[in-house]
Design an enzyme around this catalytic site. Structure first.
Site, PDB file in Angstrom:
ATOM      1  N   ASP A   1       2.134  -9.834  -3.025  1.00 43.53           N
ATOM      2  CA  ASP A   1       2.720  -9.012  -4.075  1.00 43.53           C
ATOM      3  C   ASP A   1       3.949  -9.723  -4.637  1.00 43.53           C
ATOM      4  O   ASP A   1       4.503 -10.618  -4.009  1.00 43.53           O
ATOM      5  CB  ASP A   1       3.172  -7.658  -3.519  1.00 43.53           C
ATOM      6  CG  ASP A   1       2.049  -6.878  -2.861  1.00 43.53           C
ATOM      7  OD1 ASP A   1       0.906  -6.963  -3.339  1.00 43.53           O
ATOM      8  OD2 ASP A   1       2.342  -6.184  -1.863  1.00 43.53           O
TER       9      ASP A   1
ATOM     10  N   ASP B   1      -1.832 -10.279  -6.065  1.00 42.41           N
ATOM     11  CA  ASP B   1      -2.038  -8.939  -5.520  1.00 42.41           C
ATOM     12  C   ASP B   1      -1.194  -7.973  -6.349  1.00 42.41           C
ATOM     13  O   ASP B   1      -1.205  -8.031  -7.573  1.00 42.41           O
ATOM     14  CB  ASP B   1      -1.711  -8.916  -4.025  1.00 42.41           C
ATOM     15  CG  ASP B   1      -2.284  -7.682  -3.337  1.00 42.41           C
ATOM     16  OD1 ASP B   1      -3.216  -7.079  -3.883  1.00 42.41           O
ATOM     17  OD2 ASP B   1      -1.791  -7.308  -2.270  1.00 42.41           O
TER      18      ASP B   1
ATOM     19  N   ASP C   1       4.196  -3.052  -4.561  1.00 44.32           N
ATOM     20  CA  ASP C   1       3.403  -2.232  -3.646  1.00 44.32           C
ATOM     21  C   ASP C   1       4.323  -1.579  -2.615  1.00 44.32           C
ATOM     22  O   ASP C   1       5.201  -2.233  -2.040  1.00 44.32           O
ATOM     23  CB  ASP C   1       2.331  -3.066  -2.936  1.00 44.32           C
ATOM     24  CG  ASP C   1       1.101  -3.308  -3.819  1.00 44.32           C
ATOM     25  OD1 ASP C   1       1.117  -2.881  -4.983  1.00 44.32           O
ATOM     26  OD2 ASP C   1       0.137  -3.930  -3.322  1.00 44.32           O
TER      27      ASP C   1
ATOM     28  N   ARG D   1      -3.952   1.027 -11.011  1.00 40.21           N
ATOM     29  CA  ARG D   1      -2.880   1.352 -10.056  1.00 40.21           C
ATOM     30  C   ARG D   1      -1.534   1.480 -10.785  1.00 40.21           C
ATOM     31  O   ARG D   1      -0.600   0.758 -10.486  1.00 40.21           O
ATOM     32  CB  ARG D   1      -2.779   0.310  -8.941  1.00 40.21           C
ATOM     33  CG  ARG D   1      -4.085   0.080  -8.216  1.00 40.21           C
ATOM     34  CD  ARG D   1      -3.905  -0.883  -7.056  1.00 40.21           C
ATOM     35  NE  ARG D   1      -5.162  -1.023  -6.313  1.00 40.21           N
ATOM     36  CZ  ARG D   1      -5.337  -1.859  -5.299  1.00 40.21           C
ATOM     37  NH1 ARG D   1      -4.341  -2.622  -4.883  1.00 40.21           N
ATOM     38  NH2 ARG D   1      -6.490  -1.923  -4.676  1.00 40.21           N
TER      39      ARG D   1
HETATM   40 CA    CA Z   1      -0.381  -5.598  -1.767  1.00 41.99          CA
END
Ligand code: CA
Ligand code: CA
Length: 448
Positions: free
Chosen positions: A224, A263, A267, A319
């Site tokens: 991330d 990614d 997050d 997301r």
């Molecule tokens: Ca992640």
């Protein structure tokens, strides 16, 4: 009906340039950071500004004795405590100002490493693509020496490009400050502030082939741009998250799927909670923000409380966020969504309680209001005061749940079961959101 609220916009603009309460701290005599920069770097989260303001609030490193100015990866690691392997537990308050571009691939001598420098001697991408081609290997997970070599390569990269942040830390950027090719890992580290930074292209040199992910398999990546895990009181404000000249859309296709080297952007997982993300600009990525990474009804219950306000979600695909368990307040964000590859905006996951209010959705051709929610096993979401401007149409109020339910089953309920109390300043009517968020969200917009 016409909606015009110029007064509200001015109030919002003036609120934005009003600094949060500056902590009382000694001057950094002789330090290299100008006083106005130091004042900015020591700001703390305003009272009531989202979940990160709950309880003791979020002060970051504002109590630090001095302010560190850093220009290289090595200087950043030094300022965080000196050893990337142990900095995660360094709770000494620290204020760090980033100047210029810091690259996660910078070696100790200042040169740039490449993926080949981080690869295990027994790994090569060409060998991996040959060995685990589903036509040869079948649709079962890779195993054996080559997969083991890939895993060792990932471990090498993690030591290099994952920068570990300890508790009581503020990291801010001067104009143009960029963290490229690295992950800021906030794990078991309470009380962290990140502001005015551009996060660019945190990329995985060694993506994993996951043949059982979805119906056709997927490439998955490890890194991330910012990960928040097992931490609380985190304020992420006025940053830009981008992949620059290495967007997802430019990745090659292997085994019929995009070779995903990225990614999440931000997050928030593994029981993290009390996070406020405000005035950030998220650009051009596929998977943006995962809040909760597992459907297991366990330690995430009662956690994952996040506030997202005045962020811009710009041509990102899914997301935005995807929520499990948490009470997540999503208000006054501007979603500017383009059709190519778009999946959904707000993911309603297991035991999620998203409260989606006064957001503005600007939709390209091919996206409709009914596409903005996605049911990942949740039961209800509160939506109110949101507006949609579909391609070629006027902006108009929308009932997101009604639009979703009209074309999907099972229906989602309309009451997430809570009402947000932690909000700072005025909540804008949705028609004003593009004006204010478009002007003010992202790095390099604060008066520094
Ligand atoms: Ca992640
Ligand atoms: Ca239905």
């Amino acid at each position: 009906m016409r909606h015009r609220f110029p007064g509200a916009a001015l109030v919002a603009l003036s609120l934005l340039v009003t600094p949060g309460a500056a902590a009382a701290a000694p001057a950094d005599a002789g330090g290299p950071v100008p006083r106005p920069v130091e004042r900015f770097a020591r700001q703390t989260l305003p009272a009531g500004d989202g979940w990160a303001a709950d309880g003791v609030g979020t002060t970051g490193g504002s109590a630090a004795d001095q302010v560190h100015l850093v220009r290289t990866r090595a200087e950043l690691v030094d300022a965080l405590g000196g050893d990337n392997a142990t900095n995660r537990t360094n709770a000494t308050p620290k204020v760090i100002v980033v100047d210029g571009v810091i690259d996660g691939f910078e070696a100790a001598d200042g040169g740039l490493l490449g993926c080949a420098d981080l690869a295990d001697p027994e790994y090569s991408q060409a060998a991996y693509l040959t060995a685990y081609d589903p036509a040869v290997w079948g649709m079962v997970p890779p195993t054996g020496p080559l997969e083991a070599a890939r895993v060792r390569s990932v471990a090498n990269q993690t030591k290099q490009t994952q920068i570990n942040v300890g508790p009581n830390t503020t990291i801010v950027g001067l104009r143009g400050a960029t963290l490229t090719g690295l992950t800021l890992m906030i794990d078991t580290a309470n009380n962290v502030i990140l502001r005015n930074l551009t996060f660019d292209d945190a990329r995985d040199c060694f993506p994993a082939w996951s043949p059982t992910d979805g119906t056709t398999g997927n490439w998955n990546s490890q890194y991330d741009q910012v990960s928040v895990r097992r931490s609380e009181h985190v304020w992420v404000d006025h940053n830009t998250f981008t992949d620059g000249d290495n967007p997802d859309s430019a990745q090659p296709v292997y085994f019929g799927r995009p070779y995903q080297v990225h990614d999440g952007s931000l997050d928030i997982t593994h029981t993290a909670s009390l996070v406020t993300a405000s005035y950030n600009r998220f650009v051009g990525r596929d998977k943006l923000m995962l809040i909760g990474s597992s459907n297991t009804v366990g330690p995430d219950v009662g956690r994952l409380k996040v506030t997202l306000h005045h962020n811009m979600f710009d041509r990102v695909l899914q997301r935005l966020p995807r929520v499990r368990f948490g009470q997540v307040d999503v208000y006054n964000n501007w979603y500017r969504l383009s059709g190519e590859g778009f999946e959904y905006a707000v993911g309603v996951g297991v035991q999620s309680a998203a409260y989606v209010e006064n957001n503005h959705f600007t939709l390209a051709a091919g996206i409709a209001a009914e596409d903005l929610l996605y049911d990942w096993g949740g039961t209800a979401v509160t939506t109110r005061g949101n507006w949609v401007r579909a391609d070629g149409d006027r902006a108009r109020p929308v009932d997101l749940v009604a639009a979703y339910n009209a074309t999907h089953d099972p229906d989602l309920g309309t009451d997430a079961g809570w009402t947000p109390a932690l909000r700072h300043g005025q909540v804008l009517p949705a028609p004003l959101v593009p004006l204010v968020v478009g002007a003010l969200a992202g790095a390099n917009r604060l008066p520094l």
